[in-house]
Scaffold this active site. Structure first.
Site, PDB file in Angstrom:
ATOM      1  N   LYS A   1       0.820  -1.219   0.000  1.00 17.08           N
ATOM      2  CA  LYS A   1       0.000   0.000   0.000  1.00 17.08           C
ATOM      3  C   LYS A   1       0.856   1.273   0.000  1.00 17.08           C
ATOM      4  O   LYS A   1       0.397   2.336  -0.400  1.00 17.08           O
ATOM      5  CB  LYS A   1      -0.960   0.003   1.197  1.00 17.08           C
ATOM      6  CG  LYS A   1      -2.066  -1.048   1.089  1.00 17.08           C
ATOM      7  CD  LYS A   1      -3.051  -0.935   2.250  1.00 17.08           C
ATOM      8  CE  LYS A   1      -4.055  -2.071   2.213  1.00 17.08           C
ATOM      9  NZ  LYS A   1      -5.095  -1.947   3.255  1.00 17.08           N
TER      10      LYS A   1
ATOM     11  N   ASP B   1     -10.066   2.357   2.114  1.00 23.15           N
ATOM     12  CA  ASP B   1     -10.242   1.894   3.498  1.00 23.15           C
ATOM     13  C   ASP B   1     -10.784   3.041   4.357  1.00 23.15           C
ATOM     14  O   ASP B   1     -11.520   2.819   5.314  1.00 23.15           O
ATOM     15  CB  ASP B   1      -8.908   1.425   4.089  1.00 23.15           C
ATOM     16  CG  ASP B   1      -8.517   0.034   3.594  1.00 23.15           C
ATOM     17  OD1 ASP B   1      -9.411  -0.700   3.135  1.00 23.15           O
ATOM     18  OD2 ASP B   1      -7.315  -0.302   3.656  1.00 23.15           O
TER      19      ASP B   1
HETATM   20  P1  NAP Z   1      -0.031  -3.989   9.822  1.00 26.31           P
HETATM   21  O1  NAP Z   1       0.372  -2.771   9.060  1.00 26.31           O
HETATM   22  O2  NAP Z   1       0.866  -5.179   9.837  1.00 26.31           O
HETATM   23  O3  NAP Z   1      -0.302  -3.507  11.334  1.00 26.31           O
HETATM   24  C1  NAP Z   1      -0.749  -4.344  12.358  1.00 26.31           C
HETATM   25  C2  NAP Z   1      -0.316  -3.739  13.685  1.00 26.31           C
HETATM   26  O4  NAP Z   1      -0.797  -4.596  14.705  1.00 26.31           O
HETATM   27  C3  NAP Z   1       1.180  -3.653  13.844  1.00 26.31           C
HETATM   28  O5  NAP Z   1       1.635  -2.402  13.495  1.00 26.31           O
HETATM   29  C4  NAP Z   1       1.418  -3.962  15.312  1.00 26.31           C
HETATM   30  O6  NAP Z   1       1.504  -2.759  16.069  1.00 26.31           O
HETATM   31  C5  NAP Z   1       0.161  -4.677  15.754  1.00 26.31           C
HETATM   32  N1  NAP Z   1       0.455  -6.088  16.005  1.00 26.31           N
HETATM   33  C6  NAP Z   1       0.913  -7.012  15.130  1.00 26.31           C
HETATM   34  N2  NAP Z   1       1.058  -8.200  15.741  1.00 26.31           N
HETATM   35  C7  NAP Z   1       0.686  -8.011  17.031  1.00 26.31           C
HETATM   36  C8  NAP Z   1       0.634  -8.858  18.167  1.00 26.31           C
HETATM   37  N3  NAP Z   1       0.995 -10.147  18.101  1.00 26.31           N
HETATM   38  N4  NAP Z   1       0.213  -8.337  19.337  1.00 26.31           N
HETATM   39  C9  NAP Z   1      -0.167  -7.036  19.423  1.00 26.31           C
HETATM   40  N5  NAP Z   1      -0.118  -6.184  18.374  1.00 26.31           N
HETATM   41  C10 NAP Z   1       0.292  -6.679  17.209  1.00 26.31           C
HETATM   42  O7  NAP Z   1      -1.414  -4.531   9.318  1.00 26.31           O
HETATM   43  P2  NAP Z   1      -2.692  -3.641   8.875  1.00 26.31           P
HETATM   44  O8  NAP Z   1      -2.704  -3.505   7.414  1.00 26.31           O
HETATM   45  O9  NAP Z   1      -2.732  -2.425   9.712  1.00 26.31           O
HETATM   46  O10 NAP Z   1      -3.885  -4.643   9.242  1.00 26.31           O
HETATM   47  C11 NAP Z   1      -4.156  -4.933  10.592  1.00 26.31           C
HETATM   48  C12 NAP Z   1      -5.434  -5.771  10.708  1.00 26.31           C
HETATM   49  O11 NAP Z   1      -6.544  -5.052  10.191  1.00 26.31           O
HETATM   50  C13 NAP Z   1      -5.397  -7.098   9.947  1.00 26.31           C
HETATM   51  O12 NAP Z   1      -6.037  -8.067  10.737  1.00 26.31           O
HETATM   52  C14 NAP Z   1      -6.173  -6.809   8.698  1.00 26.31           C
HETATM   53  O13 NAP Z   1      -6.787  -7.968   8.168  1.00 26.31           O
HETATM   54  C15 NAP Z   1      -7.222  -5.846   9.240  1.00 26.31           C
HETATM   55  N6  NAP Z   1      -7.739  -4.950   8.185  1.00 26.31           N
HETATM   56  C16 NAP Z   1      -9.071  -5.041   7.898  1.00 26.31           C
HETATM   57  C17 NAP Z   1      -9.616  -4.226   6.941  1.00 26.31           C
HETATM   58  C18 NAP Z   1     -11.080  -4.337   6.644  1.00 26.31           C
HETATM   59  O14 NAP Z   1     -11.522  -3.834   5.605  1.00 26.31           O
HETATM   60  N7  NAP Z   1     -11.868  -4.934   7.507  1.00 26.31           N
HETATM   61  C19 NAP Z   1      -8.814  -3.294   6.277  1.00 26.31           C
HETATM   62  C20 NAP Z   1      -7.453  -3.210   6.587  1.00 26.31           C
HETATM   63  C21 NAP Z   1      -6.933  -4.057   7.557  1.00 26.31           C
HETATM   64  P3  NAP Z   1       2.626  -2.609  17.231  1.00 26.31           P
HETATM   65  O15 NAP Z   1       3.834  -3.341  16.715  1.00 26.31           O
HETATM   66  O16 NAP Z   1       2.821  -1.163  17.369  1.00 26.31           O
HETATM   67  O17 NAP Z   1       2.068  -3.244  18.461  1.00 26.31           O
END
Ligand code: NAP
Length: 418
Positions: free
Chosen positions: A66, A103
């Protein structure tokens, strides 16, 4: 269901990302419009050339590209600039390549649909990644009150979270609890004494452990499916230049939720769960899973022999392992063993992704074949012990008749799947 919007069959659309095996985007776009939607898994070094020269007219972008696409775009929309990432790219007829972040619109629509108030409310956002930035931008635009972003290594973290137990709203943007690691939760929601709403961006499972806890505590809650569909509908508008019809987000969300939901049959031994389950599975073109057969496949012993040789408590623990795995699946029909409901720890694994149907049958009509516990205890005795558990687990109760096809048909009608 037919494609909802037609007239776009010459348009070539798609999705780029790294691992796209579990993506819901293709089925959503297939319900939405009649353009083609190609799934393109790319290596990082292929992204730039794809954006500049691909044969697609428009495409979505997902993890981890992205931000990668940004330098290859001619224009970036205001919301995408503020968030710092793009998830929708459109190649115009004059060759100009435009980027958007749908989003943003997806989460905004999710907030509206949830009915949970935001303005002036103290909100905790869990996670600091891409989705968190989108959520923070929408919340700020909505006039949120104090906004606390929690990350594992941030100033606000899980060690000092107690400072924010007074939050009104919690938004989970971490992947904690997402399939296949079902059952995990990033926080203990019971500490949040003022919490009025929980939004989880995860949509598989339909109810994460966090959402199940919100349900138990009577807190309004919503999963991320509506956001996913709403962002796809906005992408459709950018792809085609046309407005989506009213109600499209709701219709597709309902459709995908119904398609991915498991149908789980509970009831007395011999009530017809397997027979009716197989008929349902065939009619819906789904897989049928029998918990007793899965028990043998996982443990190498039949439930009857496990009860006889290891005792009921040990058998129930082994049965729980089976149900934990089965409950993670999507869009299947599952027949459980008659006594699975006697252990409350089986409720969440079955409920997270499923509608639980209690198949009730006249005790005199129960089959006695291969029923270990029902042979040593009379059906009346067993029923009197279990009735309360069947009722507590059930989302729906259906009376089983002599003709299993009729029972299956009434189930489908009750599930609004006819
Ligand atoms: P990302 O950029 O990888 O960010 C996820 C964040 O979650 C990380 O920055 C981390 O923050 C935290 N994290 C990761 N593993 C963790 C753990 N084991 N324990 C606690 N915190 C943890 O991913 P993203 O794109 O933001 O997506 C995140 C989630 O949102 C996914 O599940 C994705 O499927 C969902 N999502 C859904 C939609 C929708 O349309 N419904 C759209 C976008 C994303 P820290 O390292 O700072 O703790």
């Amino acid at each position: 269901m037919e494609t909802m919007q037609k007239g776009f069959s010459s348009l070539r659309c798609g999705l780029i990302g790294e691992h796209l095996g579990h993506s819901f985007s293709a089925p959503i776009h297939a319900l939405l419009a009649d353009y083609s939607y190609e799934i393109c898994e790319l290596a990082p070094h292929e992204v730039g050339d794809f954006v500049k020269n691909s044969r697609l007219d428009a495409f979505n972008v997902t993890i981890p590209y992205k931000e990668t696409v940004l330098p290859y775009l001619d224009t970036i929309s205001p919301e995408a600039k503020r968030i710092g990432s793009v998830n929708t790219v459109v190649r115009r007829a004059n060759g100009q390549i435009d980027g958007y972040n749908t989003d943003y619109f997806g989460f905004d629509a999710m907030l509206t649909a949830s009915g949970i108030p935001v303005q002036g409310k103290k909100t905790v956002v869990l996670g600091t990644g891409g989705a968190s930035k989108t959520v923070q931008t929408v919340l700020s635009d909505r006039g949120v009150g104090e906004l606390v972003v929690v990350g594992r290594t941030s100033e606000n973290n899980y060690e000092n979270l107690y400072l924010h137990y007074d939050a009104d709203l919690i938004v989970n943007t971490t992947p904690v609890g997402m399939y296949p690691k079902n059952g995990q939760t990033p926080i203990d929601l019971s500490h949040f004494r003022n919490c009025k709403g929980v939004l989880d961006l995860i949509y598989n499972p339909a109810k994460t452990a966090l959402l199940l806890k919100a349900e138990e505590l009577g807190i309004s809650a919503m999963n991320g499916l509506y956001m996913l569909v709403a962002q796809a509908v906005k992408a459709f508008e950018f792809f085609t230049g046309e407005s989506a019809k009213a109600g499209v987000i709701e219709t597709i969300t309902k459709r995908i939720a119904s398609r991915t939901r498991n149908i789980i049959l509970i009831g007395m031994p011999g009530c017809g769960k397997s027979t009716v389950g197989k008929i349902l599975a065939e009619q819906l073109d789904r897989s049928f899973l029998d918990a007793d057969e899965e028990f043998f496949a996982m443990h190498g012993i039949t439930p009857a022999d496990a009860i006889k040789t290891l005792g009921e408590d040990c058998f129930r623990e082994m049965e729980h392992e089976v149900l934990y795995e089965l409950g993670k699946k999507s869009g299947t029909v599952i027949a459980t063993g008659g006594g699975a409901v006697t252990r409350s720890f089986n409720y969440e694994p079955l409920h997270q992704n499923g509608t639980i149907i209690y198949l009730r049958r006249d005790l005199s009509k129960l089959s006695k074949k291969d029923r270990p516990l029902s042979q040593s205890t009379s059906p009346e005795e067993l029923y009197n012990k279990r009735k309360v558990f069947y009722e507590a687990f059930a989302d729906l109760t259906i009376d089983s008749t002599e003709i299993p096809e009729q029972t299956a048909a009434r189930m489908l009608a009750a599930l609004e799947m006819v």
